[in-house]
Scaffold this motif. Structure first.
Motif, PDB file in Angstrom:
ATOM      1  N   HIS A  59     -44.536 -82.013  42.395  1.00 18.07           N
ATOM      2  CA  HIS A  59     -44.141 -81.697  43.762  1.00 18.07           C
ATOM      3  C   HIS A  59     -42.774 -81.030  43.693  1.00 18.07           C
ATOM      4  N   VAL A  60     -42.690 -79.827  44.200  1.00 20.41           N
ATOM      5  CA  VAL A  60     -41.483 -79.032  44.011  1.00 20.41           C
ATOM      6  C   VAL A  60     -40.272 -79.648  44.703  1.00 20.41           C
ATOM      7  N   TYR A  61     -40.480 -80.450  45.764  1.00 22.43           N
ATOM      8  CA  TYR A  61     -39.334 -81.017  46.477  1.00 22.43           C
ATOM      9  C   TYR A  61     -38.657 -82.144  45.702  1.00 22.43           C
ATOM     10  N   ARG A  62     -39.342 -82.695  44.688  1.00 23.55           N
ATOM     11  CA  ARG A  62     -38.746 -83.855  44.015  1.00 23.55           C
ATOM     12  C   ARG A  62     -38.723 -83.731  42.497  1.00 23.55           C
ATOM     13  N   ASP A  63     -39.563 -82.868  41.921  1.00 21.59           N
ATOM     14  CA  ASP A  63     -39.675 -82.749  40.465  1.00 21.59           C
ATOM     15  C   ASP A  63     -39.014 -81.464  39.993  1.00 21.59           C
ATOM     16  N   SER A  64     -38.173 -81.579  38.981  1.00 26.74           N
ATOM     17  CA  SER A  64     -37.411 -80.430  38.509  1.00 26.74           C
ATOM     18  C   SER A  64     -38.054 -79.692  37.350  1.00 26.74           C
ATOM     19  N   GLY A  65     -38.988 -80.345  36.642  1.00 24.35           N
ATOM     20  CA  GLY A  65     -39.518 -79.761  35.422  1.00 24.35           C
ATOM     21  C   GLY A  65     -38.673 -80.074  34.206  1.00 24.35           C
ATOM     22  N   LEU A  66     -37.576 -80.817  34.398  1.00 26.39           N
ATOM     23  CA  LEU A  66     -36.696 -81.207  33.304  1.00 26.39           C
ATOM     24  C   LEU A  66     -36.959 -82.661  32.928  1.00 26.39           C
ATOM     25  N   SER A  67     -36.701 -82.989  31.682  1.00 25.61           N
ATOM     26  CA  SER A  67     -36.971 -84.337  31.198  1.00 25.61           C
ATOM     27  C   SER A  67     -35.979 -85.350  31.749  1.00 25.61           C
ATOM     28  N   LEU A  68     -36.505 -86.511  32.133  1.00 23.57           N
ATOM     29  CA  LEU A  68     -35.694 -87.655  32.573  1.00 23.57           C
ATOM     30  C   LEU A  68     -34.702 -87.224  33.653  1.00 23.57           C
ATOM     31  N   ASP A  69     -33.391 -87.445  33.424  1.00 23.17           N
ATOM     32  CA  ASP A  69     -32.385 -87.126  34.433  1.00 23.17           C
ATOM     33  C   ASP A  69     -31.769 -85.750  34.217  1.00 23.17           C
ATOM     34  N   GLY A  70     -32.537 -84.842  33.622  1.00 21.45           N
ATOM     35  CA  GLY A  70     -32.022 -83.508  33.324  1.00 21.45           C
ATOM     36  C   GLY A  70     -31.596 -82.727  34.542  1.00 21.45           C
ATOM     37  N   ALA A  71     -32.260 -82.922  35.690  1.00 18.92           N
ATOM     38  CA  ALA A  71     -31.874 -82.196  36.904  1.00 18.92           C
ATOM     39  C   ALA A  71     -30.491 -82.616  37.370  1.00 18.92           C
ATOM     40  N   SER A  72     -30.237 -83.916  37.388  1.00 19.00           N
ATOM     41  CA  SER A  72     -28.915 -84.399  37.796  1.00 19.00           C
ATOM     42  C   SER A  72     -27.847 -83.905  36.830  1.00 19.00           C
ATOM     43  N   GLU A  73     -28.143 -83.941  35.538  1.00 18.79           N
ATOM     44  CA  GLU A  73     -27.179 -83.462  34.545  1.00 18.79           C
ATOM     45  C   GLU A  73     -26.877 -81.983  34.756  1.00 18.79           C
ATOM     46  N   LEU A  74     -27.908 -81.180  34.987  1.00 21.38           N
ATOM     47  CA  LEU A  74     -27.705 -79.749  35.163  1.00 21.38           C
ATOM     48  C   LEU A  74     -26.783 -79.467  36.337  1.00 21.38           C
ATOM     49  N   VAL A  75     -27.061 -80.108  37.465  1.00 16.96           N
ATOM     50  CA  VAL A  75     -26.262 -79.845  38.663  1.00 16.96           C
ATOM     51  C   VAL A  75     -24.831 -80.339  38.480  1.00 16.96           C
ATOM     52  N   VAL A  76     -24.670 -81.587  38.056  1.00 14.44           N
ATOM     53  CA  VAL A  76     -23.337 -82.165  37.938  1.00 14.44           C
ATOM     54  C   VAL A  76     -22.492 -81.396  36.920  1.00 14.44           C
ATOM     55  N   SER A  77     -23.100 -80.967  35.835  1.00 12.93           N
ATOM     56  CA  SER A  77     -22.343 -80.300  34.774  1.00 12.93           C
ATOM     57  C   SER A  77     -21.860 -78.914  35.174  1.00 12.93           C
ATOM     58  N   GLN A  78     -22.470 -78.307  36.198  1.00 13.78           N
ATOM     59  CA  GLN A  78     -22.085 -76.948  36.575  1.00 13.78           C
ATOM     60  C   GLN A  78     -21.304 -76.873  37.887  1.00 13.78           C
ATOM     61  N   LEU A  79     -21.033 -78.011  38.503  1.00 13.80           N
ATOM     62  CA  LEU A  79     -20.317 -78.001  39.776  1.00 13.80           C
ATOM     63  C   LEU A  79     -18.949 -77.356  39.668  1.00 13.80           C
ATOM     64  N   ALA A  80     -18.198 -77.724  38.639  1.00  8.31           N
ATOM     65  CA  ALA A  80     -16.823 -77.240  38.515  1.00  8.31           C
ATOM     66  C   ALA A  80     -16.760 -75.721  38.433  1.00  8.31           C
ATOM     67  N   ASP A  81     -17.782 -75.106  37.849  1.00  5.65           N
ATOM     68  CA  ASP A  81     -17.792 -73.646  37.707  1.00  5.65           C
ATOM     69  C   ASP A  81     -17.897 -72.933  39.045  1.00  5.65           C
ATOM     70  N   HIS A  82     -18.323 -73.638  40.078  1.00 10.22           N
ATOM     71  CA  HIS A  82     -18.554 -72.990  41.369  1.00 10.22           C
ATOM     72  C   HIS A  82     -17.677 -73.561  42.483  1.00 10.22           C
ATOM     73  N   LEU A  83     -16.616 -74.264  42.096  1.00  8.23           N
ATOM     74  CA  LEU A  83     -15.686 -74.808  43.084  1.00  8.23           C
ATOM     75  C   LEU A  83     -14.351 -74.073  43.011  1.00  8.23           C
ATOM     76  N   LYS A  84     -13.812 -73.750  44.185  1.00  8.12           N
ATOM     77  CA  LYS A  84     -12.458 -73.231  44.249  1.00  8.12           C
ATOM     78  C   LYS A  84     -11.468 -74.345  43.925  1.00  8.12           C
TER      79      LYS A  84
END
Length: 498
Positions: A229-254
């Motif tokens: 289900h596209v609204y809840r599943d990322s296609g990444l293993s385990l907590d990979g979606a959370s890791e991806l988002v959290v790890s890239q936040l700083a790159d997009h913050l002023k």
């Protein structure tokens, strides 16, 4: 013909005008259904709601059509919302979409999405677009509302997080990999010209851009690397979606910008969950507050998400899916799954990162948004001071602070009660509670924003109670730092600024 959400944005203003005219709002629903009927709606009990909506009047008809998904006559609905709109949203006599009233920051809004299974028997498809769930509302309550220039809503879905930022952001960008979700978001946000919606995966649609505030409710379900289900599943293993988002936040913050994310993470015997989530953040340049609100065992987690897609846990499909899912968890040593918030503030690149990961599992009712903003202020103050500065500072004891002593029967005396522990508790915000000893309680009791400094109070207390200040002083300062971080005591300069 199957209804499509692509044209909803064009008719959304007409629908909204009709809803306002006929009081299809939360206030109107409360007047019609009453507290018990509203509770039945929230619990997903259509029969209890239906019996309150039998009258042949505008609002009961709208409830039957839009909330209960009952079949209604085209002519009756067309009289209320117009024939062109009725023709677009009716399919086989029933409204084909969820268009649900909500109040967001004091304003009436209507969120457009696919029909969920709360009031009708329905199995969400792979491309299902979610409406407003408990997780969305919990995130909404954590995001600050101070005015900013630019906001990014990563994975906007049907647009609920953007609604919370409409009145405070000059410009909002919402992104989603799912084109169908963006169709619904356009309808939810119709008429708001300062919102731009872009299609694409993760941060790709905003490559190279920076924002004052990022909000994200990503598809964080922990599981196999596949998309059911596209609204809840990322296609990444385990907590990979959370890791991806959290790890890239700083790159997009002023500089000074903040991000506010719902996330999930696995617990394993190999490492602590706090270390796992903290490792997703850079070593320099951020202040982060990671709050675990809940943790469940793998069995409960799998059962919960199978029910989310309307799968009967007793069915052969559920048995097969459960075994595959739990086997995957066992293979990767997963002992539990945590869920909570990650708040990140962008600091200068050369500043060591300040990361706190902690549990907040008890109930509280106040929105966390003010606490998040104040947390970053308190952390900034602590980063900029030395121990002598802290000792020279004056503090305000938070007005909502309460102290309590817990006494149990005195076993030594055989009668009466003896104090077992002393607690101080914040009666606002996250309602933190700290155990303290009598020494620290007396120190806190002596604080005043225009009174003695912390160092002077420690010295006087040590002298009056024949305590070795060389030993007691550093311990008291360390304990006070914890109280500052959790907002029990507030540096007077921060209190005066606010």
């Amino acid at each position: 013909m199957t209804s499509s959400p692509a044209q909803l944005a064009a008719v959304a203003p007409t629908l909204v005008a009709a809803f306002k005219t006929h009081r299809f709002t939360l206030e109107g629903l409360m007047d019609l259904l009453g507290p018990a009927g509203m509770a039945a709606w929230r619990r997903g009990e259509p029969a209890a709601v239906r019996r309150l909506c039998r009258a042949d009047e505008a609002l009961p008809l709208l409830v039957r059509a839009f909330l209960l998904k009952d079949e209604v006559s085209f002519d009756s609905l067309a009289q209320l919302i117009g024939p062109e709109v009725a023709a677009l949203i009716l399919e086989d006599g029933s409204v084909a979409f969820d268009i649900i009233p909500h109040v967001v920051e004091g304003e009436d809004h209507w969120v457009f999405s696919d029909v969920d299974a709360s009031m009708v028997q329905h199995v969400p498809g792979p491309d299902h677009v979610l409406g407003v769930g408990a997780a969305s509302l919990s995130l909404l309550a954590t995001v600050p509302l101070d005015p900013v220039d630019a906001v990014l809503d990563l994975g906007t879905g049907s647009g609920i997080q953007i609604l919370g930022q409409l009145g405070v952001a000059k410009r909002v960008v919402g992104t989603d990999v799912h084109a169908r979700a963006l169709d619904f978001a356009r309808a939810t946000l119709a008429g708001n010209d300062h919102v731009e919606l872009r299609e694409g995966s993760w941060f790709e649609p905003v490559a190279g851009e920076k924002f004052d505030r990022i909000v994200a409710n990503p598809p964080f379900v922990v599981g196999l690397p596949q998309i059911g289900h596209v609204y809840r599943d990322s296609g990444l293993s385990l907590d990979g979606a959370s890791e991806l988002v959290v790890s890239q936040l700083a790159d997009h913050l002023k500089p000074g910008g903040t991000a506010h994310v719902l996330a999930a993470w696995v617990h394993t015997d190999a490492d602590r969950w706090q270390s796992r989530v903290a490792s997703w953040l850079p070593d320099t340049g951020v202040c982060a507050w990671i709050v675990q609100r809940d943790v469940v065992d793998p069995e409960m987690y799998v059962g919960t998400w199978l029910r989310d897609e309307s799968i009967d846990p007793r069915s052969p499909e559920a048995r097969e899916r459960t075994e595959i899912w739990l086997d995957y968890f066992a293979e990767h040593g997963v002992t539990g799954i945590g869920f909570g918030y990650v708040a990140v503030q962008r600091l200068d690149d050369d500043v060591p990162s300040d990361i706190l990961a902690e549990e907040l599992s008890h109930d509280f009712s106040d929105p966390l948004r003010d606490e998040v903003s104040e947390y970053f202020l308190r952390c900034q103050w602590l980063r900029e001071v030395t121990t002598p500065d802290i000792l020279a500072s004056q503090f305000l004891v938070r007005p909502s602070l309460a102290s309590e002593k817990i006494a149990i029967p005195d076993q030594e005396q055989g009668m009466g009660f003896a104090t077992e522990l002393t607690r101080i508790t914040r009666m606002d915000g996250p309602r933190w509670s700290h155990e303290v000893d009598e020494h620290l309680l007396r120190i806190v009791s002596g604080l005043h924003p225009a009174g003695l400094s912390l160092g002077e109070i420690i010295d006087l207390y040590a002298m009056a109670n024949d305590v070795d200040v060389e030993t007691f002083g550093p311990a008291a300062v360390g304990a006070c730092i914890d109280l500052i971080r959790h907002g029990f005591i507030i540096p007077s300069e921060l209190f005066q600024e606010n």
